[in-house]
Every structure is written in C-alpha cells, then in structure tokens.
Motif scaffolding. Sequence first.
Motif, short mmCIF file in Angstrom:
data_model
loop_
_atom_site.label_atom_id
_atom_site.label_comp_id
_atom_site.label_asym_id
_atom_site.label_seq_id
_atom_site.Cartn_x
_atom_site.Cartn_y
_atom_site.Cartn_z
N ALA A 227 0.85 -1.19 0.00
CA ALA A 227 0.00 0.00 0.00
C ALA A 227 0.89 1.24 0.00
CB ALA A 227 -0.90 -0.01 1.23
N GLY A 228 0.29 2.39 0.15
CA GLY A 228 1.05 3.63 0.25
C GLY A 228 1.22 4.32 -1.09
N ASP A 229 1.85 5.48 -1.03
CA ASP A 229 2.12 6.30 -2.20
C ASP A 229 3.53 6.00 -2.70
OD1 ASP A 229 -0.36 7.61 -1.81
OD2 ASP A 229 0.57 8.93 -0.32
N GLU A 230 3.68 5.90 -4.01
CA GLU A 230 4.97 5.56 -4.60
C GLU A 230 5.48 6.70 -5.47
OE1 GLU A 230 5.70 1.37 -5.85
OE2 GLU A 230 5.95 2.30 -7.82
N ARG A 231 6.80 6.90 -5.45
CA ARG A 231 7.44 7.92 -6.28
C ARG A 231 8.91 7.55 -6.45
NH1 ARG A 231 11.03 10.84 -3.46
NH2 ARG A 231 10.70 11.26 -1.26
#
Length: 130
Positions: free
Chosen positions: A21-25
């Motif tokens: 999960a979470g935001d990726e960059r």
Amino acid sequence: MGRIARPQLPPPLGTLPDMDAGDERPAVFAADVLDDWTTRFVAQIAAPGAQRFILHRKGRAEHVLLDATSGSWAALTQDDDTWTVRQGGGERLWDAVEEHVAVWRSGGAPGLERFEVTVTPLGQTISWSM
C-alpha cells in the motif's frame, strides 16, 4: 549505579503494515545514503522514531524505515540504477529524510563536530553550523 536516562532498545516493531500500500514515487536518494554514519545521524533527526531494516520479499530487498509508534513507514526498492520509495502512515518518513539530507548537503555536509544540541524546558533542538 545511576539509571539510564532513556531506553536503549527501540520499541518492538509489532505487526508490519501492508508494504504494498502507500504512495509511490522515484526516490531522490538511494537507500545506501544511510550507510554513511553522519548522514544516518541527519536522517535520525528527520525521523527520530524510525527503525531501519531490510525485508526480503518478492525476490528483492526492500530497505524499510518504520516508526512503530506512529505507524508511518517507507520502503525503498531498486531496479537497476533507479530507486523507488513507497510510503504510508501519517508521516512521510523518506520525504523528511531526503529534505534534511539535502539541506545538510547544501550547507557543505558539516561533520558531527559542527552539530549542536540545545535542550530547554520547551524541548530539544539540533542544529549545525557551517
């Protein structure tokens, strides 16, 4: 014999968050930036409650920062020369680390002898001089 002022062991990790999960960059810095002791000290200022470990899953190593108290986490993975960070929880741990390390490096990356810790009844601050 005197008492220890603070516990020396980190809090138990507990149950790991959903690392998918979470935001990726794209990551600005690779996880190995923390291999340098002084850089790791700067990172600890940015994320004081975070623990660092490597988790092997899905056939690769994930370099993880986890703050067990807040539930915030960051996982860095490498594909060739590219690093990606995925973050979750209330705080973006790797964002804070990258920001602190970038400011420290832009100031000439002073050594530990240039750091100053100030403790007052209102709290603690850590700064460095150029």
